[in-house]
Design an enzyme around this catalytic site. Structure first.
Site, PDB file in Angstrom:
ATOM      1  N   LEU A   1       5.578 -21.882   2.977  1.00  0.00           N
ATOM      2  CA  LEU A   1       6.541 -22.571   3.836  1.00  0.00           C
ATOM      3  C   LEU A   1       7.952 -22.066   3.571  1.00  0.00           C
ATOM      4  O   LEU A   1       8.784 -21.995   4.463  1.00  0.00           O
ATOM      5  CB  LEU A   1       6.508 -24.083   3.551  1.00  0.00           C
ATOM      6  CG  LEU A   1       5.308 -24.855   4.055  1.00  0.00           C
ATOM      7  CD1 LEU A   1       5.383 -26.311   3.596  1.00  0.00           C
ATOM      8  CD2 LEU A   1       5.273 -24.798   5.579  1.00  0.00           C
TER       9      LEU A   1
ATOM     10  N   ASP B   1      12.127 -13.869  -5.859  1.00  0.00           N
ATOM     11  CA  ASP B   1      12.025 -14.318  -7.254  1.00  0.00           C
ATOM     12  C   ASP B   1      13.266 -13.969  -8.075  1.00  0.00           C
ATOM     13  O   ASP B   1      13.387 -14.387  -9.219  1.00  0.00           O
ATOM     14  CB  ASP B   1      10.815 -13.657  -7.948  1.00  0.00           C
ATOM     15  CG  ASP B   1       9.507 -14.057  -7.314  1.00  0.00           C
ATOM     16  OD1 ASP B   1       9.509 -15.001  -6.514  1.00  0.00           O
ATOM     17  OD2 ASP B   1       8.482 -13.414  -7.628  1.00  0.00           O
TER      18      ASP B   1
ATOM     19  N   GLY C   1      11.243  -5.034  -2.561  1.00  0.00           N
ATOM     20  CA  GLY C   1      11.286  -5.362  -3.977  1.00  0.00           C
ATOM     21  C   GLY C   1      11.126  -4.146  -4.872  1.00  0.00           C
ATOM     22  O   GLY C   1      11.403  -3.008  -4.458  1.00  0.00           O
ATOM     23  N   ASP C   2      10.641  -4.390  -6.067  1.00  0.00           N
ATOM     24  CA  ASP C   2      10.541  -3.308  -7.052  1.00  0.00           C
ATOM     25  C   ASP C   2       9.659  -2.167  -6.559  1.00  0.00           C
ATOM     26  O   ASP C   2       9.990  -0.995  -6.731  1.00  0.00           O
ATOM     27  CB  ASP C   2      10.034  -3.858  -8.393  1.00  0.00           C
ATOM     28  CG  ASP C   2       8.748  -4.674  -8.252  1.00  0.00           C
ATOM     29  OD1 ASP C   2       8.376  -5.007  -7.110  1.00  0.00           O
ATOM     30  OD2 ASP C   2       8.120  -4.968  -9.285  1.00  0.00           O
TER      31      ASP C   2
ATOM     32  N   GLY D   1       0.835  -1.204   0.000  1.00  0.00           N
ATOM     33  CA  GLY D   1       0.000   0.000   0.000  1.00  0.00           C
ATOM     34  C   GLY D   1       0.863   1.245   0.000  1.00  0.00           C
ATOM     35  O   GLY D   1       1.858   1.311   0.723  1.00  0.00           O
TER      36      GLY D   1
ATOM     37  N   GLY E   1       7.292 -17.086  -8.257  1.00  0.00           N
ATOM     38  CA  GLY E   1       7.745 -16.527  -9.521  1.00  0.00           C
ATOM     39  C   GLY E   1       6.560 -15.907 -10.226  1.00  0.00           C
ATOM     40  O   GLY E   1       5.958 -16.511 -11.101  1.00  0.00           O
ATOM     41  N   ARG E   2       6.193 -14.691  -9.792  1.00  0.00           N
ATOM     42  CA  ARG E   2       5.014 -14.045 -10.358  1.00  0.00           C
ATOM     43  C   ARG E   2       5.236 -13.716 -11.829  1.00  0.00           C
ATOM     44  O   ARG E   2       4.385 -13.935 -12.658  1.00  0.00           O
ATOM     45  CB  ARG E   2       4.697 -12.760  -9.595  1.00  0.00           C
ATOM     46  CG  ARG E   2       4.346 -12.978  -8.138  1.00  0.00           C
ATOM     47  CD  ARG E   2       4.274 -11.648  -7.420  1.00  0.00           C
ATOM     48  NE  ARG E   2       3.247 -10.801  -8.003  1.00  0.00           N
ATOM     49  CZ  ARG E   2       1.969 -10.847  -7.681  1.00  0.00           C
ATOM     50  NH1 ARG E   2       1.558 -11.675  -6.757  1.00  0.00           N
ATOM     51  NH2 ARG E   2       1.097 -10.048  -8.248  1.00  0.00           N
TER      52      ARG E   2
HETATM   53  P1  ATP Z   1       7.634  -7.847  -3.416  1.00  0.00           P
HETATM   54  O1  ATP Z   1       8.854  -8.387  -4.050  1.00  0.00           O
HETATM   55  O2  ATP Z   1       7.226  -8.629  -2.241  1.00  0.00           O
HETATM   56  O3  ATP Z   1       6.537  -7.551  -4.375  1.00  0.00           O
HETATM   57  P2  ATP Z   1       7.719  -4.990  -3.259  1.00  0.00           P
HETATM   58  O4  ATP Z   1       8.647  -4.061  -2.603  1.00  0.00           O
HETATM   59  O5  ATP Z   1       7.633  -4.898  -4.745  1.00  0.00           O
HETATM   60  O6  ATP Z   1       8.108  -6.448  -2.781  1.00  0.00           O
HETATM   61  P3  ATP Z   1       5.073  -3.850  -3.004  1.00  0.00           P
HETATM   62  O7  ATP Z   1       3.983  -4.213  -2.067  1.00  0.00           O
HETATM   63  O8  ATP Z   1       4.799  -3.851  -4.459  1.00  0.00           O
HETATM   64  O9  ATP Z   1       6.267  -4.845  -2.634  1.00  0.00           O
HETATM   65  O10 ATP Z   1       5.643  -2.415  -2.627  1.00  0.00           O
HETATM   66  C1  ATP Z   1       6.158  -2.129  -1.342  1.00  0.00           C
HETATM   67  C2  ATP Z   1       5.783  -0.726  -0.944  1.00  0.00           C
HETATM   68  O11 ATP Z   1       6.222   0.219  -1.929  1.00  0.00           O
HETATM   69  C3  ATP Z   1       4.282  -0.542  -0.804  1.00  0.00           C
HETATM   70  O12 ATP Z   1       4.046   0.228   0.347  1.00  0.00           O
HETATM   71  C4  ATP Z   1       3.906   0.153  -2.097  1.00  0.00           C
HETATM   72  O13 ATP Z   1       2.738   0.909  -1.973  1.00  0.00           O
HETATM   73  C5  ATP Z   1       5.106   1.024  -2.349  1.00  0.00           C
HETATM   74  N1  ATP Z   1       5.211   1.347  -3.774  1.00  0.00           N
HETATM   75  C6  ATP Z   1       5.067   0.499  -4.806  1.00  0.00           C
HETATM   76  N2  ATP Z   1       5.221   1.143  -5.992  1.00  0.00           N
HETATM   77  C7  ATP Z   1       5.454   2.437  -5.697  1.00  0.00           C
HETATM   78  C8  ATP Z   1       5.692   3.629  -6.480  1.00  0.00           C
HETATM   79  N3  ATP Z   1       5.745   3.589  -7.816  1.00  0.00           N
HETATM   80  N4  ATP Z   1       5.904   4.788  -5.827  1.00  0.00           N
HETATM   81  C9  ATP Z   1       5.837   4.839  -4.483  1.00  0.00           C
HETATM   82  N5  ATP Z   1       5.636   3.765  -3.681  1.00  0.00           N
HETATM   83  C10 ATP Z   1       5.451   2.576  -4.269  1.00  0.00           C
HETATM   84 MG    MG Z   2       6.977  -6.384  -6.166  1.00  0.00          MG
END
Ligand code: ATP
Ligand code: MG
Length: 437
Positions: free
Chosen positions: A362, A210, A179-180, A155, A254-255
């Site tokens: 797991l 991943d 992550g990204d 979020g 692996g999405r």
């Molecule tokens: P995972 O590999 O588990 O997906 P992730 O870091 O990509 O890890 P996300 O839930 O997509 O996980 O993002 C982590 C946080 O970064 C969240 O709070 C999300 O709202 C925020 N976030 C994602 N994209 C953006 C963006 N473009 N600008 C600002 N904040 C972002």
């Molecule tokens: Mg991600």
């Protein structure tokens, strides 16, 4: 990876908060190249492409080598650092938190390190829980535990709110483990910091089980995940061989990238079909997956199928929306394939027993195994050194086994994918023989 000619050297220049006017308190050797744990010279670079054809010019594109600098930007006594963990779980997050804390406090002499609760939500004072003080005592044993002691969330938060939070608390160094999405969020914060003319270092540490973050050959959690996935494949093989025409079906993480699936298939050596998001999955027709599976069963009386969660998504009707971070929710390819295999084989008059394994949760929640613990250690220390030298808006990457600094503006939005022409994928095809059935 995009071809190197799509990048310019300026895309690899890392932002700095200011000149390094202090001597590092670390007591490392100052003689480069004497084999001891040297400071890394500020101008040390890693070539983007180390391979070249004899006689042809070497591409000069390069990245900054990570490592401890002899001269640093921050006065350690004036540092107030914070660590935030976001996104899904991956083995090793706590190891990274622990090493950052210990390196900052024990080696640089930083007095205050804060742990942000439940992801970026904890950087919004209006909604999040207050941060916790991280001391060597608090982090002493956390590397033996899976998950993240800080909590995580998805979020978005407004960069204006999160930067308000940092300034209100006097935090001038932020480590973002995720992550990204997390790195995109870190980049947005770093830009807001720059817009306001603040001196806050924002450093990203890639967390992706991943292995799909660009400029990062491998990240922590991947080796642990592959090791556990291999066990699941081996168990599925035992199940499949134990009944006439048995099928062991394993769904792995692996999405959008098939690295865990392909690597675990190679490690196990027992899979006959490896299905990844990057390679289109056709079920029907004489050369479709189901016909191949049938031919395999008729020849060998058992089969093991390993599928990445993001494979074959076009086959599923109901796309189930997005999560709190806007990530596409995937319909379950595992249950879908199980049903399709059973239906098809029944129609073909082939008795079977399909055993379905989904070890994802797991695996994600495990503590890191040794190889990943070492990667955590390396990434975390590199992140601290980068921050102390005043670098900002950057990700710690791993390039040709060297830790590097990559500007977040360059890494954000690029996604690493399994290359169908790569040695990894051609090895999978050689091992499984899946195209020959
Ligand atoms: P995972 O590999 O588990 O997906 P992730 O870091 O990509 O890890 P996300 O839930 O997509 O996980 O993002 C982590 C946080 O970064 C969240 O709070 C999300 O709202 C925020 N976030 C994602 N994209 C953006 C963006 N473009 N600008 C600002 N904040 C972002
Ligand atoms: Mg991600």
């Amino acid at each position: 990876m995009k071809p190197q000619h799509q990048f310019t050297q300026s895309q690899f220049e890392v932002a700095r908060l200011g000149p390094c006017e202090r001597t590092s308190p670390l007591q490392l050797s100052t003689t480069p190249g004497d084999g001891r744990c040297d400071y890394t010279p500020d101008d040390m670079r890693i070539l983007f492409e180390p391979r070249f054809r004899a006689g042809e010019p070497i591409c000069p594109l390069s990245m900054e080598h990570a490592g401890a600098r002899e001269r640093i930007y921050f006065d350690p006594m004036e540092v107030k650092a914070a660590i935030v963990t976001c996104g899904g779980l991956s083995p090793g997050i706590n190891n990274v938190v622990r090493t950052i804390v210990l390196e900052l406090i024990h080696n640089y002499g930083v007095p205050e390190v804060w742990g942000i609760r439940y992801g970026y939500e904890g950087l919004n004072g209006n909604v999040g829980r207050p941060p916790i003080a991280l001391t060597p005592e608090v982090v002493e044993n956390i590397h033996h535990r899976g998950g993240t002691i800080l909590g995580t969330s998805r979020g978005p938060q407004l960069p204006a709110d999160t930067v308000d939070f940092l300034t209100a608390r006097g935090i001038n160094m932020l480590f973002c483990i995720g992550g990204d999405g997390t790195q995109a969020g870190a980049h947005a914060m770093a830009q807001e910091v720059e817009r306001r003319g603040l001196k806050i270092a924002v450093i990203g540490i890639p967390k992706t089980i991943d292995n799909d973050i660009e400029f990062c050959f491998t990240t922590f959690g991947f080796a642990t995940a592959v090791g556990q996935a291999e066990i699941a494949i081996d168990r599925a093989h035992v199940e499949a061989k134990s009944v006439y025409n048995g099928v062991g079906l394993v769904k792995l993480m692996g999405r959008e990238a098939g690295f865990i699936t392909a690597t675990a298939v190679l490690a196990s050596g027992e899979a006959n079909f490896c299905l990844v998001p990057e390679i289109p999955l056709e079920l029907h027709g004489p050369d479709g997956f189901l016909a191949k599976l049938k031919r395999r069963l008729l020849a060998r009386e058992h089969a093991v199928v390993v599928v990445a969660e993001g494979a074959g998504q076009h086959l599923l009707d109901e796309i189930q929306g997005a999560d709190a971070s806007g990530n596409r929710r995937l319909a379950d390819i595992g249950y879908f394939l199980k049903a399709e295999i059973e239906r098809y084989l029944k129609a073909e008059g082939i008795p079977t027993g399909v055993k379905y394994f989904d070890p994802s949760y797991l695996i994600r929640s495990l503590p890191a195994e040794a190889v990943d613990s070492l990667i955590c250690e390396r990434f975390a220390r590199a992140a601290v050194h980068a921050a102390m030298s005043g670098r900002t808006d950057m990700l710690v990457g791993l390039w040709h086994n060297h830790l590097v600094h990559v500007p977040l503006g360059t890494s954000t939005g690029l996604k690493k994918r399994l290359d169908p022409e790569s040695e990894l994928w051609t090895s999978v095809l050689s091992l499984t023989g899946q195209e020959k059935w």
